[in-house]
Scaffold this motif. Structure first.
Motif, PDB file in Angstrom:
ATOM      1  N   ASP A   9       0.998  -1.134  -0.058  1.00 48.12           N
ATOM      2  CA  ASP A   9       0.043  -0.079  -0.105  1.00 48.12           C
ATOM      3  C   ASP A   9       0.690   1.347  -0.092  1.00 48.12           C
ATOM      4  O   ASP A   9       1.781   1.180   0.529  1.00 48.12           O
ATOM      5  N   ASP A  11      -0.637   4.881   0.796  1.00 47.92           N
ATOM      6  CA  ASP A  11      -0.904   5.733   1.674  1.00 47.92           C
ATOM      7  C   ASP A  11      -0.907   5.142   3.212  1.00 47.92           C
ATOM      8  O   ASP A  11      -1.927   4.450   3.393  1.00 47.92           O
ATOM      9  N   GLY A  12      -0.145   5.623   3.995  1.00 47.66           N
ATOM     10  CA  GLY A  12       0.119   4.690   5.307  1.00 47.66           C
ATOM     11  C   GLY A  12       1.365   4.022   5.755  1.00 47.66           C
ATOM     12  O   GLY A  12       2.232   4.615   6.206  1.00 47.66           O
ATOM     13  N   PRO A  16       3.167   8.482   5.136  1.00 48.02           N
ATOM     14  CA  PRO A  16       2.417   8.565   6.531  1.00 48.02           C
ATOM     15  C   PRO A  16       1.818   9.833   6.815  1.00 48.02           C
ATOM     16  O   PRO A  16       1.965  10.783   7.432  1.00 48.02           O
ATOM     17  N   TYR A  17       0.534   9.869   5.974  1.00 49.93           N
ATOM     18  CA  TYR A  17      -0.441  10.849   5.877  1.00 49.93           C
ATOM     19  C   TYR A  17      -1.033  11.225   7.370  1.00 49.93           C
ATOM     20  O   TYR A  17      -1.210  12.533   7.470  1.00 49.93           O
ATOM     21  N   ASP A 120      -0.520  -2.647   5.013  1.00 53.52           N
ATOM     22  CA  ASP A 120      -1.542  -1.757   4.957  1.00 53.52           C
ATOM     23  C   ASP A 120      -1.846  -0.980   6.295  1.00 53.52           C
ATOM     24  O   ASP A 120      -1.814  -1.668   7.199  1.00 53.52           O
ATOM     25  N   ASP A 121      -2.570   0.070   6.215  1.00 54.04           N
ATOM     26  CA  ASP A 121      -2.925   0.844   7.559  1.00 54.04           C
ATOM     27  C   ASP A 121      -4.634   0.637   7.666  1.00 54.04           C
ATOM     28  O   ASP A 121      -4.929   1.179   8.800  1.00 54.04           O
ATOM     29  N   GLU A 122      -5.311  -0.105   7.044  1.00 54.55           N
ATOM     30  CA  GLU A 122      -6.505  -0.318   7.204  1.00 54.55           C
ATOM     31  C   GLU A 122      -6.999  -1.954   7.211  1.00 54.55           C
ATOM     32  O   GLU A 122      -8.213  -2.336   7.072  1.00 54.55           O
ATOM     33  N   HIS A 143      -0.475  -4.710   9.738  1.00 50.44           N
ATOM     34  CA  HIS A 143      -0.684  -3.317   9.994  1.00 50.44           C
ATOM     35  C   HIS A 143       0.291  -2.418  10.106  1.00 50.44           C
ATOM     36  O   HIS A 143       1.359  -2.744  10.839  1.00 50.44           O
ATOM     37  N   SER A 145       1.180   1.806  11.048  1.00 50.96           N
ATOM     38  CA  SER A 145       0.583   3.156  11.266  1.00 50.96           C
ATOM     39  C   SER A 145       0.700   4.196  10.475  1.00 50.96           C
ATOM     40  O   SER A 145       1.837   4.385   9.977  1.00 50.96           O
ATOM     41  N   PRO A 146      -0.416   4.755  10.084  1.00 47.70           N
ATOM     42  CA  PRO A 146      -0.291   5.930   8.952  1.00 47.70           C
ATOM     43  C   PRO A 146       0.269   7.135   9.746  1.00 47.70           C
ATOM     44  O   PRO A 146       0.447   8.072   8.985  1.00 47.70           O
ATOM     45  N   ARG A 147       0.548   7.119  11.113  1.00 46.13           N
ATOM     46  CA  ARG A 147       1.261   8.115  11.619  1.00 46.13           C
ATOM     47  C   ARG A 147       2.668   8.124  11.574  1.00 46.13           C
ATOM     48  O   ARG A 147       3.421   9.318  11.727  1.00 46.13           O
TER      49      ARG A 147
END
Length: 208
Positions: A9, A11-12, A16-17, A120-122, A143, A145-147
């Protein structure tokens, strides 16, 4: 023995949006991507991620809403070659009533029984359950973290899963990520031991 797939993925894991908007993460650069009409997207990318990903014993595949656009906007900045991508077709961004992520069924079909990891972040336990029921081979749903995006621990989890598959993957040495040797740990007992369970979900939600 073919390498396992790594569904990647953007985005994430790579972008790191969800980091603090006023502070770009250390080591990242900013691009403005005009992928749709209107205001360009601000994307944070780490130029070192491509080399680290290519050292992994996987066949890399984009698994992202960017699809073909990832090769135009993302790959050159992080240092990746043009990669194959999963074309999600009508499933793209289409929520399912059963709670399974809209990517999951397409990725299982694309893998066609081959071992795979997916970052992925989701991700949720629902996706892990779907993979367990419909994918006959080993799989790691990890997983990120998108942070913070991909960190050393995430690469450790990917190396641990690949080693657990045996064959050439087990004999491949660890790379150096962030100037140190990468070990084997992902937060679930199976992967931390070097014997990953066939299907697990690293990070939040808990491994199951």
């Amino acid at each position: 023995m073919s390498r396992p797939l790594l569904f990647l993925d953007v985005d994430g894991p790579l972008n790191p949006y969800a980091a603090k908007p006023e502070r770009r993460p250390d080591g990242y650069t900013t691009i403005r991507a005009s992928v749709r009409p209107g205001r360009p997207l601000r994307v944070w990318l780490n130029p070192g991620h491509g080399a680290a990903l290519q050292r992994l014993p996987y066949e890399l595949v984009w698994a992202t809403t960017w699809m073909a656009e990832a090769n135009r906007w993302i790959a050159p900045v992080v240092g990746l070659p043009e990669l194959p991508y999963v074309d999600f077709g009508p499933a793209l961004l289409t929520d399912r009533a059963d709670g399974i992520h809209w990517k999951t069924e397409s990725l299982v079909a694309h893998a066609a029984g081959r071992p795979f990891a997916w970052v992925d972040d989701e991700l949720s336990p629902t996706d892990s359950a779907y993979v367990a029921a419909h994918h006959p081979g080993p799989a790691l749903l990890h997983h990120v973290s998108p942070r913070v995006g991909l960190k050393d621990g995430d690469f450790e989890a990917l190396w641990g899963f690949a080693r657990g598959l045996g064959g050439e993957n087990a004999r491949t040495p660890s790379p150096a990520v962030g100037g140190r040797s990468v070990g084997v740990s992902c937060g679930c007992g199976g992967c931390r031991s070097g014997r990953p369970r066939p299907r697990c979900s690293g990070g939040p939600p808990p491994c199951r």
